[in-house]
Design a protein around this motif. Structure first.
Motif, PDB file in Angstrom:
ATOM      1  N   LYS A  38       0.340  -0.804   0.458  1.00 41.08           N
ATOM      2  CA  LYS A  38      -0.031   0.136   0.155  1.00 41.08           C
ATOM      3  C   LYS A  38       0.497   0.834   0.378  1.00 41.08           C
ATOM      4  O   LYS A  38       1.767   1.359   0.907  1.00 41.08           O
ATOM      5  CB  LYS A  38      -1.092  -0.413   0.797  1.00 41.08           C
ATOM      6  N   GLY A  39       0.498   2.053  -0.974  1.00 41.44           N
ATOM      7  CA  GLY A  39       1.303   3.601  -1.605  1.00 41.44           C
ATOM      8  C   GLY A  39       2.378   3.056  -1.671  1.00 41.44           C
ATOM      9  O   GLY A  39       3.598   3.880  -1.254  1.00 41.44           O
ATOM     10  N   LEU A  40       2.768   2.511  -2.293  1.00 46.20           N
ATOM     11  CA  LEU A  40       4.310   1.889  -2.385  1.00 46.20           C
ATOM     12  C   LEU A  40       4.595   2.897  -3.807  1.00 46.20           C
ATOM     13  O   LEU A  40       4.077   3.660  -4.445  1.00 46.20           O
ATOM     14  CB  LEU A  40       3.876   0.677  -3.514  1.00 46.20           C
ATOM     15  N   PRO A  41       5.168   3.987  -3.043  1.00 51.24           N
ATOM     16  CA  PRO A  41       6.449   5.152  -4.094  1.00 51.24           C
ATOM     17  C   PRO A  41       6.751   4.659  -5.387  1.00 51.24           C
ATOM     18  O   PRO A  41       7.729   3.495  -5.649  1.00 51.24           O
ATOM     19  CB  PRO A  41       7.708   5.601  -2.621  1.00 51.24           C
ATOM     20  N   GLY A  42       6.012   4.836  -6.479  1.00 57.51           N
ATOM     21  CA  GLY A  42       6.602   4.900  -7.466  1.00 57.51           C
ATOM     22  C   GLY A  42       5.098   4.062  -8.888  1.00 57.51           C
ATOM     23  O   GLY A  42       5.887   3.580  -9.653  1.00 57.51           O
ATOM     24  N   ALA A  43       4.791   3.179  -7.703  1.00 55.55           N
ATOM     25  CA  ALA A  43       3.829   2.380  -8.282  1.00 55.55           C
ATOM     26  C   ALA A  43       2.399   3.674  -8.340  1.00 55.55           C
ATOM     27  O   ALA A  43       1.598   4.858  -7.631  1.00 55.55           O
ATOM     28  CB  ALA A  43       3.492   1.566  -7.625  1.00 55.55           C
ATOM     29  N   ALA A  44       1.372   3.375  -9.999  1.00 52.25           N
ATOM     30  CA  ALA A  44       0.203   3.729 -10.228  1.00 52.25           C
ATOM     31  C   ALA A  44      -1.401   3.008  -9.055  1.00 52.25           C
ATOM     32  O   ALA A  44      -2.559   3.718  -8.724  1.00 52.25           O
ATOM     33  CB  ALA A  44       0.241   3.819 -11.194  1.00 52.25           C
TER      34      ALA A  44
END
Length: 790
Positions: free
Chosen positions: A473-479
């Protein structure tokens, strides 16, 4: 009176045997009809066999030790219908696709029934996102406006390797939608299969045409210009046919035939040119055409063998990467190098024998010899003496230019060029654009998270599911990230991660590294589970990382092998080190130009590149092996003349001037041809071919000008006779190999049946154009031992 046995009749000494290469050259020149018919039969027969039975080319590779491949193996073991290679079939209509439900269902069924297809998912029946916007599994394959959708087709092998016949079946399967007016495009590996065959005929024709002009201007003779062109073309055609037949048993990359053509044409013309130059000089000195062809094969033919071996060894060094895909690229290029060497040693003498004394009869200007009659008054001789008087100045000037060209290298970013950089005439580019417009660029490179929990007890699996879900969840770089879903047996959890950026971007590479390096390891820490990231984009990232890690090893192996060859041929430690260092400097400059043009975008759009792109991960490795090998052509050609003159005179500065005088024109002519051949491939629609073409053209241009005609003379003059020094133990250990026959005293017999009067080199070249007559043993080196004389 005493009698005794009659005195034994003294047998006359047996005539010295001719060397194998000279006998081969004379035989081919004398029996040119047989040789020409043999080559015609080889060209026609092998081409027919390749057309009937030849294999196909595809960018198919596996990295067995990579985490992406391990994740794919886990997925394949627990849910076979997802453990393959996926491609998208993209659908687009001006109206709602829901109006074509029946045709979509029919097409999905047709695709699912094709050979090698594990599954095909109907986008119109896939689960929709939940009302609160939280995605369910899988993410919706239908755009919000309902006009674009994609069918995910999973294959049990790379579809790009299945051949054109398989594409016909795919086209038939999607025909109901096309008849209904729906646009259908293929993405990923299926799109690669649908690309038009990259024949690059325009590039080959342009390079060949420029070579004709250069040879006519350089030699003035029509027939002399035709010999290298005909020999190189025949050698390349034979090599490509052989490569196609080998492709039946193994898979070569799509760029392989183009790469083989580039290298084959370049070295084929070069090698033929070296022999032609020697042969014409002998003809001008009055030698018989057959004997002249034999001498040219014996002398320059040796240099061709050494140069060809160096190129092949450099290409073979690519196997040190441990990646079969890269090793096969080197093998593909080596095939045409082998045929180029064979063409130079057999077809060229035959063509010279066919031309006879009429070689210079048809000319556009007065033909010129290899060197002027007055070796002390030529432009290149005077230039070499000028360099010898101020070597530090010329060395510094050349290094400054190379340093400026090398600056962009320090911002090099390796990666994989995605479909968005391809021409819009390609179906995979159109599929990429449709997906980008409807879903975002990241959907073109989805990542599949695989968590193997087979070693986790049932009671702990729920907690593991929650930990992994929270980590994603809220992974940086993921849309977007889908919810975790178990496989059919419940032993593996999977989720789809959509990057926020396009597949080739640095952000997507960072996302893969973040997942594999921190997110998943932390999520499964303390358990017996193992996390992986798989999919095409993840595999390409792993490939890029492996290549970047092993590039220094490749450089060390290729440089080491080339050093050994130069050391064996010329038996000088410093001359070998000098060759390696200067070649590294010139390659760095060519890397810098590639980075500036493609990665920085300086002129990329003018070359047909859409935006800026990273440098394809294997291009620097291929460039290094090829350029390092090719640069040895000019290195050996020049150094063999320097060494030959030094053995006769012991005067280092005069030897450099003499060698430059008689080789500069040939090197310049050969380099212009090779530059034109490589540069013409910048017109290719394949961006990797563009990169290789530009990089190799710049490398040869820099090597033949700044390095070979400026830095090498400066360094040789600074080092003097020390350049040929080798310790005694090394001299004893190394085998005796010569690029060309070593000088012998005037009138002394050689293994070729004796040198012509006044011929100090044993090659039949005119004494007036050469350095002073040979000494009996030549100057001593620093070890106190005489240099070897063949």
């Amino acid at each position: 009176m005493t009698t005794g046995r009659p005195a034994a009749r003294r047998r006359p000494p047996a005539p010295p045997r001719k060397g194998r290469l000279r006998r081969l050259g004379e035989w081919c020149a004398r029996h040119f009809v047989v040789v020409l018919l043999g080559w015609l039969a080889a060209v026609g027969g092998l081409h027919a066999a390749q057309s009937a039975f030849g294999g196909s080319y595809a960018d198919d590779f596996t990295l067995s030790d990579s985490q992406s491949q391990q994740g794919l193996d886990v997925l394949r073991a627990h849910q076979p219908d997802r453990g393959g290679q996926s491609s998208l079939v993209v659908l687009h209509d001006g109206q709602q696709l829901s109006g074509h439900q029946q045709q979509v269902a029919t097409v999905v069924k047709n695709l699912g029934g094709l050979p090698h297809v594990l599954s095909a998912q109907n986008p119109l029946t896939a689960p929709k996102p939940q009302a609160d916007g939280t995605p369910s599994a899988p993410l919706s394959p239908v755009s919000p406006d309902g006009r674009t959708a994609y069918v995910t087709v999973t294959f049990d092998e790379n579809p790009a390797s299945l051949g054109d016949g398989y594409l016909d079946g795919v086209d038939d399967a999607v025909e109901p939608l096309r008849q209904a007016g729906v646009q259908v495009e293929y993405g990923g590996s299926l799109g690669e299969l649908a690309r038009p065959e990259a024949a690059d005929l325009a590039s080959e024709s342009i390079g060949y045409g420029v070579a004709v002009v250069v040879l006519l201007v350089g030699f003035g003779s029509v027939l002399a210009a035709a010999v290298p062109l005909v020999a190189a073309l025949a050698a390349v055609l034979v090599g490509l046919s052989v490569l196609g037949l080998i492709a039946v048993t193994t898979t070569f990359a799509q760029v392989s035939p183009t790469l083989a053509t580039m290298i084959g044409l370049g070295v084929g013309i070069d090698y033929a040119l070296f022999l032609l130059t020697r042969h014409r000089q002998d003809l001008m000195d009055g030698a018989d055409p057959v004997a002249a062809a034999g001498r040219a094969t014996h002398t320059s033919g040796r240099a061709v063998l050494v140069s060809g071996t160096t190129v092949i060894v450099a290409l073979a060094g690519l196997n040190a990467s441990g990646v079969g895909f890269i090793g096969k690229l080197g093998a593909a290029a080596a095939v045409t190098v082998v045929t180029a060497v064979l063409g130079a040693l057999t077809l060229v003498p035959a063509l010279l024998g066919l031309a006879g004394r009429s070689l210079d009869r048809f000319h556009v200007r007065t033909p010129v010899a290899e060197a002027g009659a007055d070796a002390s008054g030529g432009f290149w001789h005077r230039y070499a003496l000028r360099v010898g008087r101020r070597p530090w100045r010329y060395l510094a000037a050349g290094l400054v230019v190379l340093a400026v060209l090398t600056v962009p290298l320090f911002s090099l970013r390796l990666g994989h060029i995605d479909d968005g950089a391809d021409p819009t005439s390609y179906t995979d580019r159109r599929a990429y654009d449709l997906v980008t417009d409807a879903f975002g660029a990241g959907v073109n490179g989805p990542l599949t998270v695989v968590v193997d929990q087979s070693g986790v007890s049932g009671g702990n699996r729920s907690g593991l599911d929650n930990r992994v879900s929270s980590a994603l969840k809220g992974l940086p770089g993921a849309a977007a990230v889908s919810t975790l879903q178990p496989t059919q047996d419940g032993d593996v959890l999977t989720a789809t991660v959509i990057p926020a950026e396009r597949p080739q971007s640095a952000g997507t590479t960072d996302l893969v590294h973040r997942l594999t390096g921190t997110v998943l390891p932390q999520a499964v820490a303390g358990t017996d589970a193992q996390g992986y990231v798989t999919g095409t984009t993840a595999g390409q990232t792993d490939f890029r990382d492996i290549v970047a890690e092993r590039l220094p090893l490749i450089i060390a192996v290729v440089v080491g092998l080339a050093l050994l060859i130069i050391l064996t041929v010329f038996r000088g430690v410093l001359v070998a080190v000098k060759a390696a260092v200067l070649n590294l400097v010139s390659i760095g400059a060519s890397y810098g130009v590639v980075v500036a043009v493609f990665q920085w975008g300086w002129g990329g759009p003018a070359l047909g590149v859409s935006g800026t792109v990273p440098v394809e991960s294997y291009v620097p490795m291929m460039m290094f092996a090829i350029v390092f090998g090719l640069s040895m052509d000019y290195e050996i050609f020049l150094l063999s003349r320097v060494h030959e003159a030094w053995l006769r005179t012991g005067d280092s500065r005069a030897s450099v001037a003499h060698a430059l005088e008689i080789t500069a024109r040939v090197i310049t002519c050969a380099a212009l041809i090779m530059v034109s051949v490589f540069a013409a491939f910048v017109l290719s629609s394949n961006i990797v071919v563009k990169m290789l073409g530009l990089g190799l053209a710049v490398s040869v241009l820099v090597d033949a000008t700044l390095v070979r005609l400026l830095l090498v003379p400066a360094v040789l003059n600074l080092l003097g006779s020390r350049v040929w020094w080798a310790p005694r133990w090394l001299d004893r250990v190394l085998p005796h190999v010569h690029a060309e026959p070593q000088p012998v005293p005037d009138g002394a017999a050689t293994d070729d049946g004796g040198a012509a009067p006044g011929d100090a080199s044993g090659d039949g070249s005119r004494g007036g154009a050469d350095a002073p007559a040979a000494r009996k043993s030549g100057p001593r080196n620093r070890t106190g031992s005489d240099p070897p004389v063949a």
